[in-house]
Design an enzyme around this catalytic site. Structure first.
Site, short mmCIF file in Angstrom:
data_model
loop_
_atom_site.label_atom_id
_atom_site.label_comp_id
_atom_site.label_asym_id
_atom_site.label_seq_id
_atom_site.Cartn_x
_atom_site.Cartn_y
_atom_site.Cartn_z
N LYS A 267 0.84 -1.20 0.00
CA LYS A 267 0.00 0.00 0.00
C LYS A 267 0.88 1.25 0.00
O LYS A 267 2.01 1.21 0.48
CB LYS A 267 -0.85 0.02 1.28
N ARG A 341 -10.11 -11.67 2.14
CA ARG A 341 -10.96 -12.71 1.58
C ARG A 341 -10.26 -14.07 1.63
O ARG A 341 -10.92 -15.10 1.74
CB ARG A 341 -11.39 -12.32 0.16
N1 BES Z 1 -8.01 -3.92 4.63
C1 BES Z 1 -8.18 -3.53 3.28
C2 BES Z 1 -9.52 -2.82 3.04
C3 BES Z 1 -9.67 -1.45 3.65
C4 BES Z 1 -9.41 -0.31 2.90
C5 BES Z 1 -10.15 -1.27 4.93
C6 BES Z 1 -9.59 0.93 3.44
C7 BES Z 1 -10.32 -0.03 5.49
C8 BES Z 1 -10.05 1.08 4.74
C9 BES Z 1 -8.16 -4.75 2.37
O1 BES Z 1 -7.34 -5.79 2.78
C10 BES Z 1 -7.65 -4.31 1.06
O2 BES Z 1 -6.52 -3.92 0.99
N2 BES Z 1 -8.47 -4.39 0.02
C11 BES Z 1 -8.09 -3.98 -1.29
C12 BES Z 1 -8.59 -5.02 -2.27
C13 BES Z 1 -8.09 -4.82 -3.68
C14 BES Z 1 -6.59 -5.08 -3.74
C15 BES Z 1 -8.82 -5.75 -4.59
C16 BES Z 1 -8.72 -2.63 -1.56
O3 BES Z 1 -9.84 -2.40 -1.15
O4 BES Z 1 -8.05 -1.80 -2.17
MN MN Z 2 -5.34 -5.58 2.12
#
Ligand code: BES
Ligand code: MN
Ligand code: ZN
Length: 488
Positions: A267, A341
């Site tokens: 990230k 997931r």
């Molecule tokens: N933990 C994150 C989701 C999240 C994002 C929670 C912002 C709280 C605030 C999750 O693991 C994630 O990173 N999801 C990705 C999925 C994508 C790579 C398909 C996302 O939402 O960007």
């Molecule tokens: Mn994630």
């Protein structure tokens, strides 16, 4: 008991738009006409969460009264009562008032109003754990009583007050866990703390270590854990009340990522610190199990929380890697940041293996859900719609806003893989739905609901009834679900 006889330092009275100075016998007189004056001059207009403090004379036992604006009476009810309880509790706490009485009022069942008020007053006691060594510790919570105008002789009243207390405390415990940073709340520490919370309430808890997780074949959970030097854990909670029938068995599954860097699909640095709360769903499950036991729910309930860090270590999984789930299905990992997931896939399978007949999972799963519903409402997914609707009704009453999203089969196409059973991401369109479609693969056709709390687990902006920080979303919904009657 008349309000004037209540033994407290402060009496808090919700005040609605159509209330007048004479709404309470003797109250305005006791303040020397201050309430009539404030209403007349419009200094106090009963707008939501406005406060008005008045001093009371010797005809009252309490020295002070606070009116708290409740807005339109026609819009009052348990939801606003919970919020008024929070605002009243916070106001008393700010002023270091020790003994507070709160008077639930408004439309609806007085017993439910009292429960909501107690939930609110308890939620106001939450203190974000602090690592500050240079500032004084924040004021401790006040003690309070509920002064009922109506329903005081209802035999259900004592239980409702106790229920509100347990639900509020359980929410606060989940908030404490979610607030803890990633370096103190490792998967092992998370499991130990969640176990002691649930254990203290009489829940039996097993903590599976990395070997036991491997023996179960949980390749998805192990895959995510590979990038970290902290080993994963799988928490298993069991609530089996004496005399409960063999079915239904409610299975609760919570995402327990104690820190989400994104892994190799790392990230951006900006805001990454927030990803310490990526275990809020897991905390909600653990603390709901506590509430379920203390409230003596009639139904058998199983909870499981897969817990790991998502780190980009030298042994981390890479985009293109293929993982095998405990269920046997294979997954092509396109993006290592779609890790929630993965671990939930194995978690849902395990809840089924332990005998769950109805599944509910809760997770800070997708940024796409925040785009769709913002910070106010959690996404609700699942099947069949009768089960999902029931979860929505329960969540509404618990004060956790949720809204249903579609799971049409066509969305499944976005997960098609050339090489494995499916991929772990489906591109940008409908990102929260494709995440739910992925989870659905592991539900074995059982009634299932998925609650995406990515937007609701953490408050970014302070509101009168919600300080910045962890919200404890989901705890009351999950706990209340164990009182439903599910068809088997
Ligand atoms: N933990 C994150 C989701 C999240 C994002 C929670 C912002 C709280 C605030 C999750 O693991 C994630 O990173 N999801 C990705 C999925 C994508 C790579 C398909 C996302 O939402 O960007
Ligand atoms: Mn994630
Ligand atoms: Zn995550």
């Amino acid at each position: 008991m008349p309000l004037s006889a209540i033994d407290a330092e402060l009496v808090i009275v919700p005040w609605f738009d159509d209330d007048t100075a004479s709404s309470f016998d003797g109250l305005d007189d006791a303040t020397g006409g201050e309430i009539a004056r404030a209403l007349g001059s419009r200094e106090f207009q009963a707008k939501p969460f406005d406060l008005f403090f008045g001093a009371t004379d010797k005809s009252w036992r309490a020295r002070r009264v606070a009116l708290i604006g409740g807005g339109k009476r026609t819009e009052s009810g348990t939801d606003s009562m919970r919020k008024l309880g929070i605002v009243g509790g916070l106001a008393a706490r700010q002023r270091q008032i020790e003994r507070v009485a709160f008077v639930p009022r408004g439309l609806g069942d007085p017993v439910e109003l009292a429960q909501a008020a107690v939930e609110g007053l308890t939620l106001a006691e939450f203190s974000a754990g602090s690592y500050k060594t240079m500032d004084p510790v924040p004021a401790s919570a006040s003690s309070w009583t509920i002064a009922t105008l109506a329903g005081g002789d209802d035999p259900r009243m004592q239980d409702a007050v106790a229920r509100g207390r347990i639900l509020g405390e359980s929410s606060n415990l989940a908030r404490e866990l979610a607030n803890e940073p990633g370096n103190t709340l490792t998967p092992r520490e998370f499991a130990a703390r969640a176990a002691s919370i649930a254990n203290a309430a009489g829940i039996s808890v097993d903590i599976l270590d990395e070997r036991q997780i491997a023996d179960l074949g949980m390749g998805l959970l192990l895959g995510v854990a590979r990038g970290s030097s902290e080993p994963p854990r799988l928490m298993v909670f069991r609530y089996e009340p004496a005399g409960a029938s063999a079915a239904p068995v409610l299975g609760l599954v919570g995402k327990g990522i104690t820190f989400d860097t994104g892994g190799i699909s790392i990230k951006p640095a900006d805001g990454m610190e927030r990803m310490k709360d990526d275990m809020a769903g897991g905390a909600a499950v653990a603390c709901a199990m506590r509430a379920i036991a203390l409230l003596r729910a009639p139904m058998r309930v199983i909870g499981d929380v897969p817990a790991t860090e998502n780190m980009p270590g030298g042994r981390a999984i890479k985009p293109g890697d293929i993982l095998k789930s405990a269920e046997g299905k294979t997954v092509e990992v396109i993006n290592t940041d779609a890790e929630g997931r993965l671990i939930l896939g194995d978690g849902l399978w395990y809840a089924r293996k332990l005998g769950a007949t109805h599944l509910v999972d809760i997770a800070t799963l997708t940024g796409a859900c925040v785009v769709a519903l913002g910070k106010i409402t959690s996404g609700l997914f699942g099947t069949p719609s009768s089960f999902v609707e029931r979860v929505q009704r329960v969540a509404d009453r618990a004060g956790d806003r949720v809204w249903p999203m579609p799971l049409f089969d066509e969305y499944r196409d976005q997960l098609k893989s050339e090489i494995a059973d499916f991929m772990n991401t489906g591109g940008r369109p409908a990102g929260s739905i494709t995440a739910a479609m992925f989870l659905k693969e592991f539900t074995g056709g059982l009634p299932w609901a998925h609650i995406d709390i990515a937007g609701t687990a953490w408050a970014e902006e302070a509101k009168p009834y919600m300080p910045k920080g962890p919200t404890g979303v989901g705890v009351r919904t999950l706990a209340t679900l164990a009182f439903e009657e599910f068809e088997v």
